[in-house]
Design a protein around this motif. Structure first.
Motif, PDB file in Angstrom:
ATOM      1  N   ILE A   1       0.821  -1.213   0.000  1.00  0.00           N
ATOM      2  CA  ILE A   1       0.000   0.000   0.000  1.00  0.00           C
ATOM      3  C   ILE A   1       0.855   1.263   0.000  1.00  0.00           C
ATOM      4  O   ILE A   1       1.807   1.384   0.759  1.00  0.00           O
ATOM      5  N   LEU A   2       0.460   2.201  -0.842  1.00  0.00           N
ATOM      6  CA  LEU A   2       0.966   3.569  -0.831  1.00  0.00           C
ATOM      7  C   LEU A   2      -0.255   4.441  -0.553  1.00  0.00           C
ATOM      8  O   LEU A   2      -1.226   4.407  -1.314  1.00  0.00           O
ATOM      9  N   ALA A   3      -0.233   5.192   0.548  1.00  0.00           N
ATOM     10  CA  ALA A   3      -1.420   5.955   0.946  1.00  0.00           C
ATOM     11  C   ALA A   3      -1.080   7.416   1.218  1.00  0.00           C
ATOM     12  O   ALA A   3       0.043   7.747   1.594  1.00  0.00           O
ATOM     13  N   VAL A   4      -2.082   8.265   1.012  1.00  0.00           N
ATOM     14  CA  VAL A   4      -1.990   9.672   1.394  1.00  0.00           C
ATOM     15  C   VAL A   4      -3.120   9.966   2.370  1.00  0.00           C
ATOM     16  O   VAL A   4      -4.100   9.227   2.446  1.00  0.00           O
ATOM     17  N   ARG A   5      -2.984  11.061   3.098  1.00  0.00           N
ATOM     18  CA  ARG A   5      -3.931  11.434   4.146  1.00  0.00           C
ATOM     19  C   ARG A   5      -5.153  12.126   3.579  1.00  0.00           C
ATOM     20  O   ARG A   5      -5.055  13.040   2.771  1.00  0.00           O
ATOM     21  N   GLY A   6      -6.316  11.688   4.048  1.00  0.00           N
ATOM     22  CA  GLY A   6      -7.560  12.368   3.718  1.00  0.00           C
ATOM     23  C   GLY A   6      -7.957  13.306   4.837  1.00  0.00           C
ATOM     24  O   GLY A   6      -7.365  13.296   5.915  1.00  0.00           O
ATOM     25  N   ASN A   7      -8.976  14.123   4.608  1.00  0.00           N
ATOM     26  CA  ASN A   7      -9.413  15.068   5.633  1.00  0.00           C
ATOM     27  C   ASN A   7     -10.031  14.373   6.843  1.00  0.00           C
ATOM     28  O   ASN A   7     -10.109  14.968   7.922  1.00  0.00           O
ATOM     29  N   CYS A   8     -10.436  13.121   6.718  1.00  0.00           N
ATOM     30  CA  CYS A   8     -10.995  12.372   7.848  1.00  0.00           C
ATOM     31  C   CYS A   8      -9.951  11.489   8.539  1.00  0.00           C
ATOM     32  O   CYS A   8     -10.268  10.805   9.508  1.00  0.00           O
ATOM     33  N   ASP A   9      -8.712  11.483   8.051  1.00  0.00           N
ATOM     34  CA  ASP A   9      -7.654  10.667   8.639  1.00  0.00           C
ATOM     35  C   ASP A   9      -6.904  11.470   9.702  1.00  0.00           C
ATOM     36  O   ASP A   9      -6.657  12.664   9.528  1.00  0.00           O
ATOM     37  N   ALA A  10      -6.542  10.810  10.811  1.00  0.00           N
ATOM     38  CA  ALA A  10      -5.885  11.491  11.924  1.00  0.00           C
ATOM     39  C   ALA A  10      -4.733  10.645  12.464  1.00  0.00           C
ATOM     40  O   ALA A  10      -4.578   9.477  12.114  1.00  0.00           O
ATOM     41  N   GLU A  11      -3.958  11.247  13.340  1.00  0.00           N
ATOM     42  CA  GLU A  11      -2.824  10.539  13.941  1.00  0.00           C
ATOM     43  C   GLU A  11      -3.257   9.280  14.674  1.00  0.00           C
ATOM     44  O   GLU A  11      -2.525   8.288  14.694  1.00  0.00           O
ATOM     45  N   VAL A  12      -4.435   9.276  15.249  1.00  0.00           N
ATOM     46  CA  VAL A  12      -4.920   8.084  15.949  1.00  0.00           C
ATOM     47  C   VAL A  12      -5.116   6.930  14.956  1.00  0.00           C
ATOM     48  O   VAL A  12      -4.906   5.766  15.301  1.00  0.00           O
ATOM     49  N   ASP A  13      -5.483   7.249  13.708  1.00  0.00           N
ATOM     50  CA  ASP A  13      -5.608   6.214  12.677  1.00  0.00           C
ATOM     51  C   ASP A  13      -4.235   5.639  12.348  1.00  0.00           C
ATOM     52  O   ASP A  13      -4.084   4.429  12.157  1.00  0.00           O
TER      53      ASP A  13
ATOM     54  N   LEU B   1      -2.803   1.660  11.956  1.00  0.00           N
ATOM     55  CA  LEU B   1      -2.480   1.179  10.613  1.00  0.00           C
ATOM     56  C   LEU B   1      -0.974   1.001  10.482  1.00  0.00           C
ATOM     57  O   LEU B   1      -0.202   1.854  10.929  1.00  0.00           O
ATOM     58  N   GLU B   2      -0.541  -0.086   9.876  1.00  0.00           N
ATOM     59  CA  GLU B   2       0.878  -0.447   9.822  1.00  0.00           C
ATOM     60  C   GLU B   2       1.568   0.003   8.536  1.00  0.00           C
ATOM     61  O   GLU B   2       2.609  -0.517   8.172  1.00  0.00           O
ATOM     62  N   PHE B   3       0.985   0.970   7.852  1.00  0.00           N
ATOM     63  CA  PHE B   3       1.586   1.579   6.659  1.00  0.00           C
ATOM     64  C   PHE B   3       1.359   3.087   6.786  1.00  0.00           C
ATOM     65  O   PHE B   3       0.391   3.528   7.399  1.00  0.00           O
ATOM     66  N   PRO B   4       2.264   3.894   6.239  1.00  0.00           N
ATOM     67  CA  PRO B   4       2.139   5.351   6.393  1.00  0.00           C
ATOM     68  C   PRO B   4       0.900   5.906   5.699  1.00  0.00           C
ATOM     69  O   PRO B   4       0.610   5.558   4.553  1.00  0.00           O
ATOM     70  N   ILE B   5       0.176   6.798   6.411  1.00  0.00           N
ATOM     71  CA  ILE B   5      -1.010   7.432   5.829  1.00  0.00           C
ATOM     72  C   ILE B   5      -1.015   8.945   6.011  1.00  0.00           C
ATOM     73  O   ILE B   5      -1.950   9.600   5.567  1.00  0.00           O
ATOM     74  N   MET B   6      -0.019   9.521   6.650  1.00  0.00           N
ATOM     75  CA  MET B   6      -0.101  10.926   7.042  1.00  0.00           C
ATOM     76  C   MET B   6       0.490  11.921   6.045  1.00  0.00           C
ATOM     77  O   MET B   6       0.480  13.125   6.288  1.00  0.00           O
ATOM     78  N   ALA B   7       0.977  11.479   4.910  1.00  0.00           N
ATOM     79  CA  ALA B   7       1.514  12.406   3.899  1.00  0.00           C
ATOM     80  C   ALA B   7       0.354  13.059   3.146  1.00  0.00           C
ATOM     81  O   ALA B   7      -0.620  12.397   2.790  1.00  0.00           O
ATOM     82  N   ASP B   8       0.462  14.357   2.914  1.00  0.00           N
ATOM     83  CA  ASP B   8      -0.575  15.068   2.174  1.00  0.00           C
ATOM     84  C   ASP B   8      -0.523  14.763   0.681  1.00  0.00           C
ATOM     85  O   ASP B   8      -1.498  14.986  -0.030  1.00  0.00           O
ATOM     86  N   TYR B   9       0.627  14.272   0.209  1.00  0.00           N
ATOM     87  CA  TYR B   9       0.750  13.938  -1.203  1.00  0.00           C
ATOM     88  C   TYR B   9       1.899  12.960  -1.421  1.00  0.00           C
ATOM     89  O   TYR B   9       2.750  12.770  -0.561  1.00  0.00           O
ATOM     90  N   ALA B  10       1.905  12.359  -2.589  1.00  0.00           N
ATOM     91  CA  ALA B  10       3.012  11.534  -3.068  1.00  0.00           C
ATOM     92  C   ALA B  10       3.094  11.778  -4.570  1.00  0.00           C
ATOM     93  O   ALA B  10       2.151  12.286  -5.181  1.00  0.00           O
ATOM     94  N   VAL B  11       4.228  11.420  -5.170  1.00  0.00           N
ATOM     95  CA  VAL B  11       4.423  11.663  -6.597  1.00  0.00           C
ATOM     96  C   VAL B  11       4.913  10.390  -7.276  1.00  0.00           C
ATOM     97  O   VAL B  11       5.818   9.728  -6.776  1.00  0.00           O
ATOM     98  N   LEU B  12       4.283  10.046  -8.398  1.00  0.00           N
ATOM     99  CA  LEU B  12       4.745   8.959  -9.251  1.00  0.00           C
ATOM    100  C   LEU B  12       5.326   9.587 -10.518  1.00  0.00           C
ATOM    101  O   LEU B  12       4.706  10.473 -11.114  1.00  0.00           O
TER     102      LEU B  12
END
Length: 195
Positions: free
Chosen positions: A66-78, A82-93
């Motif tokens: 999984i490659l994930a980015v943060r949504g407006n409903c995602d928080a540090e408690v999430d 979760l065992e994969f990073p979700i807190m980045a506002d963006y990623a680039v391919l």
């Protein structure tokens, strides 16, 4: 590489299972999640089988894919569960010839507030729960729709990106829309088509 792209699960165990079944069926090499993973948000109705605690282990089983980015409903408690990073506002391919796909949820960066992009780049986001594939002003805007709470009469959907083709599908394996990102002859980018 074959990418499986999904957004806005919003804690639905039912649709998370459907999404993972589609991921296995598609045999993609990487799953891109465009945010709003566990929480439904105060503006949304509860999705079918709202059970974030069930979604956590379902997704954690695929943590290396999984490659994930943060949504407006995602928080540090999430992020704590979760065992994969979700807190980045963006990623680039990176695409061929220097083009980029800018991955984001859509609440910070979107068509009205663009990140740094150049001609031919792609903005891939969720947030609106409305599927989309179109070119405007030399940029391409893509949205896979929502896994669990689609809007504007759309069904629950995900997308595949493979060999320059962005395809939006339902969980019943029906293709809704296809859009070619690569150059097509001397006319520039190929146009999208509803199937």
């Amino acid at each position: 590489m074959k990418y499986f792209i999904a957004s806005d699960i919003h804690g639905s165990a039912y649709y998370c299972r459907k999404m993972l079944e589609a991921y296995r069926r598609e045999q993609a090499e990487k799953m891109i999640l465009l945010g709003d993973i566990l929480y439904h948000g105060p503006r949304n109705d509860l999705p079918r089988e709202y059970a974030p605690k069930e979604v956590i282990p379902l997704l954690n089983a695929y943590r290396d894919e999984i490659l994930a980015v943060r949504g407006n409903c995602d928080a540090e408690v999430d992020q704590m569960v979760l065992e994969f990073p979700i807190m980045a506002d963006y990623a680039v391919l990176q695409l061929k010839k220097g083009r980029q796909i800018y991955l984001t949820h859509g609440h910070i960066y979107n068509e009205k507030k663009l990140p740094p992009m150049k001609k031919g780049d792609v903005l891939l986001h969720g947030h609106t729960h409305v599927l989309r594939a179109e070119k405007k002003k030399d940029l391409v805007f893509l949205n896979p729709g929502s896994v669990s709470i689609p809007k504007e009469g759309n069904p629950p959907t995900y997308a595949i990106l493979e060999k320059g083709i962005f395809t939006i599908r339902t969980f019943e394996d029906k293709t809704i829309l296809e859009y070619a990102l690569q150059k097509s002859g001397k006319d520039g980018d190929a146009e999208g088509s509803t199937v």
